[in-house]
Write an enzyme that holds these catalytic residues in place. Structure first.
Site, PDB file in Angstrom:
ATOM      1  N   GLU A 132      47.034 -11.010  23.217  1.00 47.87           N
ATOM      2  CA  GLU A 132      47.103 -10.281  21.938  1.00 47.87           C
ATOM      3  C   GLU A 132      46.177  -9.068  22.008  1.00 47.87           C
ATOM      4  O   GLU A 132      45.182  -9.083  22.738  1.00 47.87           O
ATOM      5  CB  GLU A 132      46.668 -11.275  20.846  1.00 47.87           C
ATOM      6  CG  GLU A 132      46.493 -10.749  19.455  1.00 47.87           C
ATOM      7  CD  GLU A 132      47.779 -10.348  18.769  1.00 47.87           C
ATOM      8  OE1 GLU A 132      48.434  -9.407  19.273  1.00 47.87           O
ATOM      9  OE2 GLU A 132      48.116 -10.935  17.730  1.00 47.87           O
ATOM     10  N   ASP A 133      46.524  -8.018  21.264  1.00 51.59           N
ATOM     11  CA  ASP A 133      45.652  -6.837  21.259  1.00 51.59           C
ATOM     12  C   ASP A 133      44.407  -7.044  20.420  1.00 51.59           C
ATOM     13  O   ASP A 133      43.299  -6.714  20.826  1.00 51.59           O
ATOM     14  CB  ASP A 133      46.428  -5.589  20.790  1.00 51.59           C
ATOM     15  CG  ASP A 133      47.145  -5.795  19.458  1.00 51.59           C
ATOM     16  OD1 ASP A 133      47.131  -6.923  18.924  1.00 51.59           O
ATOM     17  OD2 ASP A 133      47.724  -4.819  18.945  1.00 51.59           O
ATOM     18  N   ASP A 136      42.253  -9.724  13.802  1.00 48.93           N
ATOM     19  CA  ASP A 136      41.662  -9.060  12.634  1.00 48.93           C
ATOM     20  C   ASP A 136      41.343 -10.160  11.616  1.00 48.93           C
ATOM     21  O   ASP A 136      40.305 -10.810  11.723  1.00 48.93           O
ATOM     22  CB  ASP A 136      42.666  -8.006  12.117  1.00 48.93           C
ATOM     23  CG  ASP A 136      42.074  -7.053  11.109  1.00 48.93           C
ATOM     24  OD1 ASP A 136      41.339  -7.513  10.224  1.00 48.93           O
ATOM     25  OD2 ASP A 136      42.351  -5.837  11.164  1.00 48.93           O
ATOM     26  N   THR A 137      42.232 -10.454  10.694  1.00 50.78           N
ATOM     27  CA  THR A 137      41.957 -11.563   9.768  1.00 50.78           C
ATOM     28  C   THR A 137      42.071 -12.923  10.474  1.00 50.78           C
ATOM     29  O   THR A 137      41.492 -13.906  10.014  1.00 50.78           O
ATOM     30  CB  THR A 137      42.969 -11.575   8.603  1.00 50.78           C
ATOM     31  OG1 THR A 137      44.273 -11.802   9.147  1.00 50.78           O
ATOM     32  CG2 THR A 137      42.954 -10.250   7.858  1.00 50.78           C
ATOM     33  N   GLY A 138      42.819 -12.964  11.567  1.00 51.49           N
ATOM     34  CA  GLY A 138      43.057 -14.225  12.277  1.00 51.49           C
ATOM     35  C   GLY A 138      44.308 -14.946  11.801  1.00 51.49           C
ATOM     36  O   GLY A 138      44.727 -15.938  12.397  1.00 51.49           O
ATOM     37  N   LYS A 164      37.920  -8.107  15.458  1.00 47.88           N
ATOM     38  CA  LYS A 164      37.315  -7.209  14.469  1.00 47.88           C
ATOM     39  C   LYS A 164      36.274  -7.960  13.647  1.00 47.88           C
ATOM     40  O   LYS A 164      36.527  -9.080  13.199  1.00 47.88           O
ATOM     41  CB  LYS A 164      38.413  -6.643  13.559  1.00 47.88           C
ATOM     42  CG  LYS A 164      37.939  -5.450  12.743  1.00 47.88           C
ATOM     43  CD  LYS A 164      39.032  -4.867  11.875  1.00 47.88           C
ATOM     44  CE  LYS A 164      40.044  -4.050  12.629  1.00 47.88           C
ATOM     45  NZ  LYS A 164      40.941  -3.277  11.734  1.00 47.88           N
ATOM     46  N   PHE A 185      39.807   0.799  11.274  1.00 45.96           N
ATOM     47  CA  PHE A 185      41.156   0.720  11.817  1.00 45.96           C
ATOM     48  C   PHE A 185      41.210   1.507  13.117  1.00 45.96           C
ATOM     49  O   PHE A 185      40.909   2.693  13.156  1.00 45.96           O
ATOM     50  CB  PHE A 185      42.201   1.233  10.827  1.00 45.96           C
ATOM     51  CG  PHE A 185      43.568   0.701  11.143  1.00 45.96           C
ATOM     52  CD1 PHE A 185      43.951  -0.564  10.739  1.00 45.96           C
ATOM     53  CD2 PHE A 185      44.465   1.466  11.894  1.00 45.96           C
ATOM     54  CE1 PHE A 185      45.201  -1.074  11.072  1.00 45.96           C
ATOM     55  CE2 PHE A 185      45.721   0.963  12.221  1.00 45.96           C
ATOM     56  CZ  PHE A 185      46.084  -0.305  11.808  1.00 45.96           C
ATOM     57  N   VAL A 186      41.553   0.825  14.208  1.00 51.87           N
ATOM     58  CA  VAL A 186      41.540   1.463  15.523  1.00 51.87           C
ATOM     59  C   VAL A 186      42.955   1.592  16.073  1.00 51.87           C
ATOM     60  O   VAL A 186      43.845   0.816  15.727  1.00 51.87           O
ATOM     61  CB  VAL A 186      40.661   0.681  16.530  1.00 51.87           C
ATOM     62  CG1 VAL A 186      39.203   0.683  16.073  1.00 51.87           C
ATOM     63  CG2 VAL A 186      41.162  -0.736  16.725  1.00 51.87           C
ATOM     64  N   ARG A 198      50.440   4.760  20.043  1.00 53.34           N
ATOM     65  CA  ARG A 198      50.542   3.828  21.172  1.00 53.34           C
ATOM     66  C   ARG A 198      50.415   4.596  22.487  1.00 53.34           C
ATOM     67  O   ARG A 198      50.071   4.046  23.521  1.00 53.34           O
ATOM     68  CB  ARG A 198      51.875   3.072  21.145  1.00 53.34           C
ATOM     69  CG  ARG A 198      52.040   2.173  19.911  1.00 53.34           C
ATOM     70  CD  ARG A 198      53.115   1.120  20.168  1.00 53.34           C
ATOM     71  NE  ARG A 198      53.646   0.529  18.948  1.00 53.34           N
ATOM     72  CZ  ARG A 198      53.140  -0.535  18.331  1.00 53.34           C
ATOM     73  NH1 ARG A 198      52.063  -1.125  18.807  1.00 53.34           N
ATOM     74  NH2 ARG A 198      53.696  -1.014  17.244  1.00 53.34           N
TER      75      ARG A 198
END
Ligand code: HPA
Ligand code: MG
Length: 218
Positions: A132-133, A136-138, A164, A185-186, A198
């Site tokens: 996975e990249d 964030d929240t999971g 994150k 936000f990246v 991308r």
């Protein structure tokens, strides 16, 4: 993974101006800084590949979470292929692809998975490595793991390039993590904002102008 083992990216140690690196002209005004240069990403992915090979007990089904995970997946698989364990054993790989979408603009929404039960049956008895990249929240990963585990894989591990540091986290921590990043936000290295960025090698922080320029207008 123990947090001591990942690279903690904070704004003191990672402060690269866009002028320090080559940035595609078409993105220059849409970014505010380079957070992780491409070369550092590659060196870190090489190390993660080494850890994965050392800890693998048999063949792996490496499962790419599209689209954001594709660059990390491609580089990680390349490094795993080049790596051998100390005993001289290489790790046989098979490759799978899952598509997940949960974002509009920079707001997380409901997770949509593109996995049929038929496809999931392939996982029975296998050692799966999900690639996975970003966590964030999971929420996405917890839902994906719950779904996969119903199909009785032998084991499931997760490698995420980024995690994150957000107060919205549900506490989920992957088995392998490249970098822990600030709550921004990246984009870049296949991570997108509404499908843009991308095609950018470095991981960068998007600017307010960039968010407006590439916003999805409803
Ligand atoms: N960038 C791109 N995609 C994401 C992010 C992010 O910061 N967080 C969750 N998905
Ligand atoms: Mg993702």
């Amino acid at each position: 993974m123990d947090p001591k083992m990942w690279i903690d990216v904070n704004s003191e140690s990672f402060q690269y101006s866009l002028d320090h690196f080559v940035i595609p002209d078409h993105y220059e005004t849409a970014l505010s800084s380079v957070l992780i240069p491409h070369g550092v990403i590659m060196d870190r992915v090489e190390k993660l590949a080494k850890l994965i090979v050392q800890e693998a007990t048999g063949p792996l089904v490496v499962c790419c979470v599209l689209k954001g995970g594709h660059q990390f997946f491609a580089d990680l698989v390349n490094y795993i292929k080049k790596n051998v364990t100390r005993g001289g054993n290489s790790v046989p790989l098979s490759l799978e692809f899952i598509k997940v979408k949960s974002y509009n603009n920079d707001v997380s929404g409901d997770v949509k998975l593109s996995l049929t039960d038929e496809e999931c049956k392939e996982f029975q008895g296998k050692n799966i490595l999900i690639v996975e990249d970003i966590i964030d929240t999971g929420k996405t990963m917890v839902q994906l793991l719950a779904k996969l585990k119903k199909f009785s894989p032998e084991s499931v591990k997760v490698a995420s390039l980024l995690i994150k540091k957000t107060p919205l986290s549900n506490g989920y921590i992957p088995d392998y993590v490249g970098f822990a990043i600030p709550n921004a936000f990246v984009v870049g290295y296949a991570l997108d904002y509404n499908e843009y960025f991308r095609d950018l090698d470095h991981i960068c922080v998007i600017s307010e102008h960039g968010k407006e320029k590439y916003a999805v207008k409803n």
